[in-house]
Design an enzyme around this catalytic site. Structure first.
Site, PDB file in Angstrom:
ATOM      1  N   PRO A 153       0.737  -1.211   0.104  1.00 57.97           N
ATOM      2  CA  PRO A 153      -0.028  -0.109  -0.229  1.00 57.97           C
ATOM      3  C   PRO A 153       0.786   1.385   0.088  1.00 57.97           C
ATOM      4  O   PRO A 153       1.715   1.367   1.017  1.00 57.97           O
ATOM      5  CB  PRO A 153      -0.610  -0.156   1.201  1.00 57.97           C
ATOM      6  CG  PRO A 153      -0.398  -1.417   1.774  1.00 57.97           C
ATOM      7  CD  PRO A 153       0.750  -1.777   1.335  1.00 57.97           C
ATOM      8  N   GLU A 154       0.566   2.144  -1.035  1.00 55.94           N
ATOM      9  CA  GLU A 154       1.167   3.641  -0.830  1.00 55.94           C
ATOM     10  C   GLU A 154      -0.060   4.359  -0.309  1.00 55.94           C
ATOM     11  O   GLU A 154      -1.001   3.843   0.073  1.00 55.94           O
ATOM     12  CB  GLU A 154       1.780   4.032  -2.439  1.00 55.94           C
ATOM     13  CG  GLU A 154       2.605   2.866  -2.761  1.00 55.94           C
ATOM     14  CD  GLU A 154       3.389   3.391  -4.043  1.00 55.94           C
ATOM     15  OE1 GLU A 154       3.514   4.727  -4.405  1.00 55.94           O
ATOM     16  OE2 GLU A 154       3.758   2.514  -4.897  1.00 55.94           O
TER      17      GLU A 154
ATOM     18  N   HIS B  88      -3.054 -15.549   7.949  1.00 60.75           N
ATOM     19  CA  HIS B  88      -2.289 -14.178   8.109  1.00 60.75           C
ATOM     20  C   HIS B  88      -3.035 -13.259   8.736  1.00 60.75           C
ATOM     21  O   HIS B  88      -2.850 -12.132   8.593  1.00 60.75           O
ATOM     22  CB  HIS B  88      -1.601 -13.884   6.811  1.00 60.75           C
ATOM     23  CG  HIS B  88      -0.617 -14.858   6.232  1.00 60.75           C
ATOM     24  ND1 HIS B  88       0.511 -15.216   6.889  1.00 60.75           N
ATOM     25  CD2 HIS B  88      -0.767 -15.614   5.434  1.00 60.75           C
ATOM     26  CE1 HIS B  88       1.194 -16.320   6.280  1.00 60.75           C
ATOM     27  NE2 HIS B  88       0.375 -16.299   5.198  1.00 60.75           N
TER      28      HIS B  88
ATOM     29  N   ARG C 105       3.472 -10.919   5.009  1.00 57.05           N
ATOM     30  CA  ARG C 105       4.886 -10.533   5.346  1.00 57.05           C
ATOM     31  C   ARG C 105       5.187  -9.944   6.626  1.00 57.05           C
ATOM     32  O   ARG C 105       6.224 -10.110   7.155  1.00 57.05           O
ATOM     33  CB  ARG C 105       5.290  -9.884   4.159  1.00 57.05           C
ATOM     34  CG  ARG C 105       5.462 -10.595   2.783  1.00 57.05           C
ATOM     35  CD  ARG C 105       5.922  -9.741   1.672  1.00 57.05           C
ATOM     36  NE  ARG C 105       7.642  -9.626   1.788  1.00 57.05           N
ATOM     37  CZ  ARG C 105       8.036  -8.751   0.983  1.00 57.05           C
ATOM     38  NH1 ARG C 105       7.439  -8.179   0.002  1.00 57.05           N
ATOM     39  NH2 ARG C 105       9.392  -8.655   1.024  1.00 57.05           N
TER      40      ARG C 105
ATOM     41  N   ARG D 183      21.829  17.659  -2.382  1.00 53.52           N
ATOM     42  CA  ARG D 183      21.867  16.066  -2.062  1.00 53.52           C
ATOM     43  C   ARG D 183      22.158  15.586  -3.345  1.00 53.52           C
ATOM     44  O   ARG D 183      21.690  15.662  -4.719  1.00 53.52           O
ATOM     45  CB  ARG D 183      20.226  15.944  -1.974  1.00 53.52           C
ATOM     46  CG  ARG D 183      19.560  16.547  -0.496  1.00 53.52           C
ATOM     47  CD  ARG D 183      20.359  15.833   0.711  1.00 53.52           C
ATOM     48  NE  ARG D 183      20.115  14.540   0.721  1.00 53.52           N
ATOM     49  CZ  ARG D 183      19.004  14.070   1.650  1.00 53.52           C
ATOM     50  NH1 ARG D 183      18.219  15.060   2.280  1.00 53.52           N
ATOM     51  NH2 ARG D 183      18.698  12.916   1.646  1.00 53.52           N
TER      52      ARG D 183
END
Length: 270
Positions: free
Chosen positions: A2-3, A91, A109, A151
């Site tokens: 998920p973003e 899970h 996971r 940077r």
DNA sequence: ACAGTAACCTGTTTGC
DNA sequence: TGCAAACAGGTTACTG
């Protein structure tokens, strides 16, 4: 997986089911995900009312009077609203049980997290130093330009850093760089302000579009009702290595940046 | 402060 | 077909 769009889709999906509802119990079947799941979660939340469901970056914040449950979905997490009798599967690690349903966290996971704080959640160690929300006004080209001076890190890793801006993961970073025609390996400090304008616009449009379509489902992301999101159909480069660029038809190339695959067009992105 | 790498996990896909 | 390696949407912790 998920973003930001997937987390926001989840937040919007679960909010009407749990906001204002009283917690009957909390069941944790796993001792730890990324970090230990706080013991006594049941004691803390039992009989408490969920007073709001918020999001900061990719963190979901379930507020109640005594404190906030902080949930992160990691790479493979999802939240579902199930019936009170639905059997937990392999899970399914945590249940927040309400009268009419269960909010159930599944995370194969186990890179996700469930944390508790009785203080302002935004001052929690993991949230305190996060960058701005990409869909808020404070996220501007000027901000990114200034933050990136001197940077040497690549622009893709730069925008995926949650201390710079939250919510931009591998899919949407890849897509936004393609849209703004910036080469993903270019040093963040060597990009001009006008190009940051293009990038910021792309990030905002892509994230907003993905939320509108219910997020991206590649394999197992599901919304709170178990349905997929539909943004994967709008992906222009992510997952399309060797396929023709949608703009110039040149074959897309892939590389690795910080253990993550980046796909880009060598002709369009400079 | 910054950059680079390893680490945390399991399930699925890819390649020999 | 079988097995091992590679890969997957994230992020912190550690090293130099």
């Amino acid at each position: 997986m998920p973003e930001l769009p997937e987390v926001e889709t989840t937040r919007r999906g679960i909010e009407p089911h749990i906001n204002g509802q009283t917690v009957l119990s909390v069941v944790a079947r796993t001792k730890k995900l990324r970090w230990p799941i706080p013991s006594q979660l049941n004691k803390k939340l039992c009989n408490q009312i969920i007073t709001s469901v918020n999001r900061r970056g990719k963190y979901l914040l379930l507020n109640s009077e005594p404190g906030t449950l902080i949930i992160h979905l990691g790479m493979s997490g999802s939240l579902r609203v199930t019936t009170p009798t639905a059997i937990a599967e392999k899970h399914d690690h945590v249940d927040i049980v309400f009268k009419k349903n269960i909010l159930r966290l599944r995370d194969p996971r186990r890179f996700g997290a469930v944390l508790w704080t009785s203080k302002d959640p935004l001052s929690h160690k993991l949230l305190a130093s996060l960058g701005p929300e990409p869909l808020e006004e404070e996220f501007t080209a000027q901000y990114l330009y200034q933050a990136s001076r001197n940077r040497r890190i690549s622009i893709k890793e730069f925008i995926m850093n949650s201390h710079i801006v939250v919510g931009v993961g591998n899919i949407y970073a890849t897509e936004a760089l393609f849209t703004s025609k910036i080469h993903p390996l270019r040093a963040a400090g060597k990009i001009s302000l006008p190009r940051y304008e293009l990038l910021v616009t792309a990030i905002k449009e892509i994230l907003a579009g993905a939320i509108q379509r219910g997020g991206t489902t590649l394999r197992d992301f599901t919304r709170e009702d178990g349905k997929p999101g539909y943004f994967q159909q709008a992906l222009q480069v992510y997952g399309r290595t060797k396929q023709p660029c949608v703009v110039c038809a040149h074959p897309l190339r892939s590389t690795k940046q910080g253990q993550r695959t980046t796909t880009y067009c060598t002709q369009c992105q400079r």
